[in-house]
Design an enzyme around this catalytic site. Structure first.
Site, short mmCIF file in Angstrom:
data_model
loop_
_atom_site.label_atom_id
_atom_site.label_comp_id
_atom_site.label_asym_id
_atom_site.label_seq_id
_atom_site.Cartn_x
_atom_site.Cartn_y
_atom_site.Cartn_z
N ASP A 56 0.83 -1.20 0.00
CA ASP A 56 0.00 0.00 0.00
C ASP A 56 0.87 1.26 0.00
O ASP A 56 0.36 2.37 -0.09
CB ASP A 56 -0.99 0.01 1.15
CG ASP A 56 -0.35 -0.05 2.53
OD1 ASP A 56 0.89 -0.04 2.62
OD2 ASP A 56 -1.10 -0.12 3.53
N SER A 57 2.19 1.07 0.04
CA SER A 57 3.12 2.18 -0.18
C SER A 57 2.89 2.84 -1.53
O SER A 57 3.32 3.98 -1.75
CB SER A 57 4.57 1.69 -0.09
OG SER A 57 4.78 0.58 -0.94
N GLU A 127 -1.26 -5.69 8.57
CA GLU A 127 -0.53 -5.05 9.65
C GLU A 127 -1.21 -5.32 10.99
O GLU A 127 -2.43 -5.45 11.07
CB GLU A 127 -0.47 -3.53 9.43
CG GLU A 127 0.31 -3.12 8.19
CD GLU A 127 0.38 -1.60 8.04
OE1 GLU A 127 -0.04 -0.89 8.98
OE2 GLU A 127 0.86 -1.14 6.99
N GLU A 194 9.25 -3.95 10.98
CA GLU A 194 9.57 -2.63 10.44
C GLU A 194 9.97 -1.65 11.52
O GLU A 194 9.27 -1.47 12.53
CB GLU A 194 8.39 -2.05 9.65
CG GLU A 194 8.69 -0.67 9.07
CD GLU A 194 7.68 -0.20 8.04
OE1 GLU A 194 7.86 0.92 7.51
OE2 GLU A 194 6.71 -0.93 7.75
#
Length: 300
Positions: A56-57, A127, A194
């Site tokens: 989704d970056s 996530e 991350e």
């Protein structure tokens, strides 16, 4: 010999969940890159990238948003289809965008199924930690492989107060370890770590049996992932600490397009060799060989 030729010469069969598990078992690091279109996916695949993440970056590097939050499931599915067509070897992961799974387990099941069916990806990524363990368990039971993602979770940008390193607060190490173990127990086949301290990432990697994939998490993870626009230097003004630039394509592209503009304005493009005449063979009227656009699909 080029890296592409070398990678092609040693081409493996399709990378699978078992392949990645074997990499961890044998302590062979693997590579992950984001990809958003067919042409880049094909190049990355031929270069030997093991996993292509349709992240989704894309909301930030492709669409120009400040965060990943505006990205929709339909948009991820669109880009997944393009990437899946370009990947003959790499494992393709589709990112579950913001609010496509957080409302309920039923919503997450439905949307993950859509991403697999309509996007053509091989697994999905979501996530969050233990809070999503039951969804992970249900997805895996339904035959949908799940990659977890803990630490800095960009979809929680506002709640986290920005893009900040996670795990440094009191109880942070224990919380991350607990999330990792819970997701592993729920059936996640891999975990993205991350923006967490390298020692915590190494501890998590040793504590779980599934592969870990680091981004800003040190060399102790089983694999590494970068956003490809960062790795290729598309934006010279953006250089976070955890990114290594392998090219400066932003400057290269700027220079190339500048020369194209100058050639057009100066009447130097197209030349006679780049134009058609009435005296050419009419054996195939109207035919253009090769096709008028770079059709990478013809090579598949």
């Amino acid at each position: 010999m080029s890296t592409v030729t070398t990678a092609s010469a040693s081409r493996e069969h399709r990378i699978t969940l078992r392949s990645l598990a074997n990499r961890k078992r044998k302590a062979i690091p693997f590579s992950v890159l984001t990809a958003y279109d067919f042409t880049f996916a094909r190049i990355f695949d031929e270069a030997g990238v093991d996993v292509l993440l349709v992240g989704d970056s894309l909301g930030m590097v492709v669409q120009g948003h400040d965060t990943t939050l505006p990205v929709t499931l339909d948009e991820i599915a669109y880009h997944c289809r393009a990437v899946a067509r370009g990947a003959r070897r790499a494992h393709v992961v589709g990112d579950m965008p913001f609010m496509s799974y957080q409302a309920s387990i039923e919503q997450g099941m439905t949307n993950a199924g859509r991403l697999m069916k309509e996007g053509g990806c091989h697994s999905v990524k979501l996530e969050g930690g233990a809070v999503h363990a039951e969804l992970v368990r249900r997805l895996v039971a339904a035959g949908i492989p799940v990659m977890g993602h803990i630490g800095l979770t960009p979809q929680s940008f506002h709640q986290l107060g920005g893009f900040k390193v996670q795990g440094r607060d009191a109880g942070g190490r224990e919380r991350l370890l607990a999330d990792a173990r819970t997701l592993e127990e729920a059936g996640a086949y891999a975990l993205v770590l991350e923006a967490i301290p390298a020692d915590i990432a190494a501890e998590i990697t040793a504590a779980v049996s599934v592969p870990t994939i680091g981004i800003g998490a040190g060399v102790g993870c089983d694999g590494q992932v970068l956003v490809v626009y960062d790795a290729l230097g598309m934006d010279e003004s953006f250089k976070p600490r955890f990114v290594r630039r392998y090219a400066t394509l932003g400057a290269t592209i700027h220079d190339a397009i500048g020369r194209y503009v100058a050639d057009v304005r100066g009447g130097r493009f197209p030349s006679d060799a780049e134009a058609f005449t009435m005296t050419e063979s009419r054996a195939a009227p109207g035919a253009i060989d090769p096709a008028p656009y770079s059709s990478a699909g013809a090579k598949a």
